[in-house]
Design a protein around this motif. Sequence first.
Motif, PDB file in Angstrom:
ATOM      1  N   GLU A   1      -1.973  -0.352   9.119  1.00  0.00           N
ATOM      2  CA  GLU A   1      -2.973  -0.714   8.100  1.00  0.00           C
ATOM      3  C   GLU A   1      -3.974  -1.733   8.613  1.00  0.00           C
ATOM      4  O   GLU A   1      -5.059  -1.871   8.044  1.00  0.00           O
ATOM      5  CB  GLU A   1      -2.281  -1.291   6.860  1.00  0.00           C
ATOM      6  CG  GLU A   1      -1.438  -0.301   6.119  1.00  0.00           C
ATOM      7  CD  GLU A   1      -0.605  -0.988   5.051  1.00  0.00           C
ATOM      8  OE1 GLU A   1      -1.181  -1.469   4.071  1.00  0.00           O
ATOM      9  OE2 GLU A   1       0.637  -1.065   5.206  1.00  0.00           O
TER      10      GLU A   1
ATOM     11  N   VAL B   1      11.021  11.695  -5.816  1.00  0.00           N
ATOM     12  CA  VAL B   1      11.697  11.876  -4.542  1.00  0.00           C
ATOM     13  C   VAL B   1      12.370  10.588  -4.060  1.00  0.00           C
ATOM     14  O   VAL B   1      13.459  10.618  -3.500  1.00  0.00           O
ATOM     15  CB  VAL B   1      10.713  12.470  -3.486  1.00  0.00           C
ATOM     16  CG1 VAL B   1       9.496  11.589  -3.311  1.00  0.00           C
ATOM     17  CG2 VAL B   1      11.390  12.688  -2.160  1.00  0.00           C
ATOM     18  N   ASP B   2      11.741   9.423  -4.307  1.00  0.00           N
ATOM     19  CA  ASP B   2      12.307   8.171  -3.802  1.00  0.00           C
ATOM     20  C   ASP B   2      13.637   7.825  -4.470  1.00  0.00           C
ATOM     21  O   ASP B   2      14.557   7.338  -3.821  1.00  0.00           O
ATOM     22  CB  ASP B   2      11.320   7.016  -4.001  1.00  0.00           C
ATOM     23  CG  ASP B   2      10.105   7.145  -3.078  1.00  0.00           C
ATOM     24  OD1 ASP B   2      10.189   7.884  -2.085  1.00  0.00           O
ATOM     25  OD2 ASP B   2       9.094   6.490  -3.367  1.00  0.00           O
ATOM     26  N   ALA B   3      13.749   8.081  -5.755  1.00  0.00           N
ATOM     27  CA  ALA B   3      15.005   7.766  -6.452  1.00  0.00           C
ATOM     28  C   ALA B   3      16.140   8.649  -5.930  1.00  0.00           C
ATOM     29  O   ALA B   3      17.267   8.181  -5.741  1.00  0.00           O
ATOM     30  CB  ALA B   3      14.832   7.948  -7.958  1.00  0.00           C
TER      31      ALA B   3
ATOM     32  N   ILE C   1       4.468   0.580  -7.807  1.00  0.00           N
ATOM     33  CA  ILE C   1       3.513   1.605  -7.382  1.00  0.00           C
ATOM     34  C   ILE C   1       2.852   1.183  -6.062  1.00  0.00           C
ATOM     35  O   ILE C   1       2.539   0.015  -5.885  1.00  0.00           O
ATOM     36  CB  ILE C   1       2.413   1.766  -8.468  1.00  0.00           C
ATOM     37  CG1 ILE C   1       3.018   2.152  -9.809  1.00  0.00           C
ATOM     38  CG2 ILE C   1       1.352   2.757  -8.045  1.00  0.00           C
ATOM     39  CD1 ILE C   1       3.576   3.543  -9.851  1.00  0.00           C
ATOM     40  N   GLY C   2       2.647   2.114  -5.166  1.00  0.00           N
ATOM     41  CA  GLY C   2       1.979   1.812  -3.900  1.00  0.00           C
ATOM     42  C   GLY C   2       0.530   1.461  -4.133  1.00  0.00           C
ATOM     43  O   GLY C   2      -0.297   2.335  -4.390  1.00  0.00           O
ATOM     44  N   ASN C   3       0.220   0.152  -4.038  1.00  0.00           N
ATOM     45  CA  ASN C   3      -1.085  -0.321  -4.473  1.00  0.00           C
ATOM     46  C   ASN C   3      -1.139  -1.803  -4.120  1.00  0.00           C
ATOM     47  O   ASN C   3      -0.277  -2.571  -4.546  1.00  0.00           O
ATOM     48  CB  ASN C   3      -1.187  -0.097  -5.990  1.00  0.00           C
ATOM     49  CG  ASN C   3      -2.529  -0.467  -6.599  1.00  0.00           C
ATOM     50  OD1 ASN C   3      -3.224  -1.360  -6.105  1.00  0.00           O
ATOM     51  ND2 ASN C   3      -2.912   0.219  -7.657  1.00  0.00           N
TER      52      ASN C   3
ATOM     53  N   SER D   1       0.847  -1.194   0.000  1.00  0.00           N
ATOM     54  CA  SER D   1       0.000   0.000   0.000  1.00  0.00           C
ATOM     55  C   SER D   1       0.880   1.241   0.000  1.00  0.00           C
ATOM     56  O   SER D   1       2.048   1.162   0.387  1.00  0.00           O
ATOM     57  CB  SER D   1      -0.827   0.082   1.300  1.00  0.00           C
ATOM     58  OG  SER D   1      -1.677  -0.986   1.448  1.00  0.00           O
ATOM     59  N   PRO D   2       0.319   2.384  -0.372  1.00  0.00           N
ATOM     60  CA  PRO D   2       1.065   3.633  -0.171  1.00  0.00           C
ATOM     61  C   PRO D   2       1.387   3.814   1.307  1.00  0.00           C
ATOM     62  O   PRO D   2       0.543   3.552   2.166  1.00  0.00           O
ATOM     63  CB  PRO D   2       0.070   4.711  -0.627  1.00  0.00           C
ATOM     64  CG  PRO D   2      -0.880   4.016  -1.546  1.00  0.00           C
ATOM     65  CD  PRO D   2      -1.001   2.625  -0.997  1.00  0.00           C
ATOM     66  N   GLY D   3       2.599   4.242   1.600  1.00  0.00           N
ATOM     67  CA  GLY D   3       2.927   4.612   2.977  1.00  0.00           C
ATOM     68  C   GLY D   3       3.246   3.470   3.921  1.00  0.00           C
ATOM     69  O   GLY D   3       3.302   3.669   5.131  1.00  0.00           O
TER      70      GLY D   3
ATOM     71  N   LYS E   1      12.349   1.835  10.918  1.00  0.00           N
ATOM     72  CA  LYS E   1      12.724   3.047  11.642  1.00  0.00           C
ATOM     73  C   LYS E   1      13.760   2.749  12.729  1.00  0.00           C
ATOM     74  O   LYS E   1      14.798   3.401  12.807  1.00  0.00           O
ATOM     75  CB  LYS E   1      11.446   3.637  12.271  1.00  0.00           C
ATOM     76  CG  LYS E   1      11.555   5.037  12.817  1.00  0.00           C
ATOM     77  CD  LYS E   1      10.131   5.557  13.081  1.00  0.00           C
ATOM     78  CE  LYS E   1      10.047   6.490  14.265  1.00  0.00           C
ATOM     79  NZ  LYS E   1       8.633   6.830  14.582  1.00  0.00           N
TER      80      LYS E   1
ATOM     81  N   LYS F   1       8.084   1.276   2.011  1.00  0.00           N
ATOM     82  CA  LYS F   1       8.939   0.569   1.036  1.00  0.00           C
ATOM     83  C   LYS F   1      10.325   1.206   0.977  1.00  0.00           C
ATOM     84  O   LYS F   1      11.342   0.523   1.099  1.00  0.00           O
ATOM     85  CB  LYS F   1       8.296   0.606  -0.363  1.00  0.00           C
ATOM     86  CG  LYS F   1       7.041  -0.249  -0.497  1.00  0.00           C
ATOM     87  CD  LYS F   1       6.512  -0.309  -1.932  1.00  0.00           C
ATOM     88  CE  LYS F   1       5.886   0.995  -2.397  1.00  0.00           C
ATOM     89  NZ  LYS F   1       4.778   1.493  -1.557  1.00  0.00           N
ATOM     90  N   THR F   2      10.363   2.516   0.761  1.00  0.00           N
ATOM     91  CA  THR F   2      11.656   3.191   0.607  1.00  0.00           C
ATOM     92  C   THR F   2      12.466   3.137   1.906  1.00  0.00           C
ATOM     93  O   THR F   2      13.675   2.890   1.886  1.00  0.00           O
ATOM     94  CB  THR F   2      11.440   4.655   0.160  1.00  0.00           C
ATOM     95  OG1 THR F   2      10.540   4.658  -0.955  1.00  0.00           O
ATOM     96  CG2 THR F   2      12.749   5.288  -0.271  1.00  0.00           C
TER      97      THR F   2
ATOM     98  N   LYS G   1       6.860  -1.395  10.753  1.00  0.00           N
ATOM     99  CA  LYS G   1       6.369  -0.474  11.799  1.00  0.00           C
ATOM    100  C   LYS G   1       5.946  -1.233  13.051  1.00  0.00           C
ATOM    101  O   LYS G   1       4.955  -0.861  13.705  1.00  0.00           O
ATOM    102  CB  LYS G   1       5.228   0.423  11.271  1.00  0.00           C
ATOM    103  CG  LYS G   1       5.600   1.199  10.006  1.00  0.00           C
ATOM    104  CD  LYS G   1       4.577   2.255   9.617  1.00  0.00           C
ATOM    105  CE  LYS G   1       4.860   2.814   8.222  1.00  0.00           C
ATOM    106  NZ  LYS G   1       3.900   3.812   7.745  1.00  0.00           N
TER     107      LYS G   1
ATOM    108  N   ALA H   1      20.172   4.284  -8.591  1.00  0.00           N
ATOM    109  CA  ALA H   1      18.708   4.333  -8.663  1.00  0.00           C
ATOM    110  C   ALA H   1      18.253   4.969  -9.959  1.00  0.00           C
ATOM    111  O   ALA H   1      18.923   5.849 -10.511  1.00  0.00           O
ATOM    112  CB  ALA H   1      18.149   5.124  -7.478  1.00  0.00           C
TER     113      ALA H   1
END
Lengths: 222, 222
Positions: free
Chosen positions: A146, A74-76, A122-124, A41-43, A201, A46-47, A168, A86
Amino acid sequence: MKDIDIIKLKETILDDNDADAEVLRQELKSQKTCLLNLMSSPGSGKTTTLLALNKAFEGRLKWGVMEADIDSDVDAYTMQAAGVPAIQLHTGGMCHLDADMTRQGIRAFGRDDLDLIVLENIGNLVCPAEFDTGAAINMTILSVPEGDDKPAKYPLMYEVADVMVVNKIDALPVFDFNKERMEGYVRKLNPEMKLFYISAKTGEGVKELADYLVERVKGWNE
Amino acid sequence: MKDIDIIKLKETILDDNDADAEVLRQELKSQKTCLLNLMSSPGSGKTTTLLALNKAFEGRLKWGVMEADIDSDVDAYTMQAAGVPAIQLHTGGMCHLDADMTRQGIRAFGRDDLDLIVLENIGNLVCPAEFDTGAAINMTILSVPEGDDKPAKYPLMYEVADVMVVNKIDALPVFDFNKERMEGYVRKLNPEMKLFYISAKTGEGVKELADYLVERVKGWNE
């Protein structure tokens, strides 16, 4: 409890992507490149997970990242700033990558010296699961906020992935997330799923994931 | 910093969904039904927000929910248990609903006495944004753990939505979520966006959102 009416809406038909993906997978195998398709999912992180893995790889792999995004880059830049080669792929609004788009990306990347290429999809949680990219490893991330019910709601993702990362875990005290329930859903869909609990994190659990991936990549590239 | 190579992959072509959506919107207007299309990532709290809204509506609206899911039906049961008329739509693997699928759902629901029908779309920040469902209100939820950069990464969602709910604000102390940065992205994409901060879990901010929606629905159905 009263029954719910269930309406089946029209279904889409997939194309010959599967055959194309298998060709790409064998091309990559012959040049000793392991492609990892990273989906979530988005967020979900992944990065951040890739940044944590970069440290934990401790130079054991030559690797690079293809960041797929609809629009941003931004991620690259983030990966490159961390010293990871990247490239940014823009999908022009599309919600997933198929094997042909992945091939275009790999050719544009032009790095056949890498042991591992990560495709950050893609975040999906839906569409990427439907399209085999030609990856040797399909990894999905579920983040604690989530909820533990995502495997029940987006089952295909957990059927096609062979590695699952729960991210997380430092937030476990704040959310109602039942590990046993989540694992129950996953095991029913995919008894062979390789499961890791991490906090990208804080770094907790990342070494185990990195060690496992290093072995998987070496095995593929033998 | 070194430049990133950006590769534009092929683009999809949208069909005549927009025209169909406009017809449906006018059909619903003439029968005094306001359709709200609720979109977000998986796990942002769509169903929990609807449950919180149900209390906060305090009977001011006759409303019902169409739960769209790929496979499960747990959300429709949850809403029904809370006393909200609900129907489950299964998309057969599809990642979004278009206007025709929405019309199929509304017909199957068969409730032209409702002031408000909420379509809980598939959990997906990408595809649902591309397909107008015929809704009078397009509402998107972003939950704090997903991060403040989502509007930059999934811009179309924030262009097509007219109401944005930031959920799980009770988790703000645990996550790096910069409200100003997030609002900056959103305002650039959509200066008119109506923005609400809530915790569907604790109830904070829900009354303001409910009051606003009641007025929007009444305005539409006049």
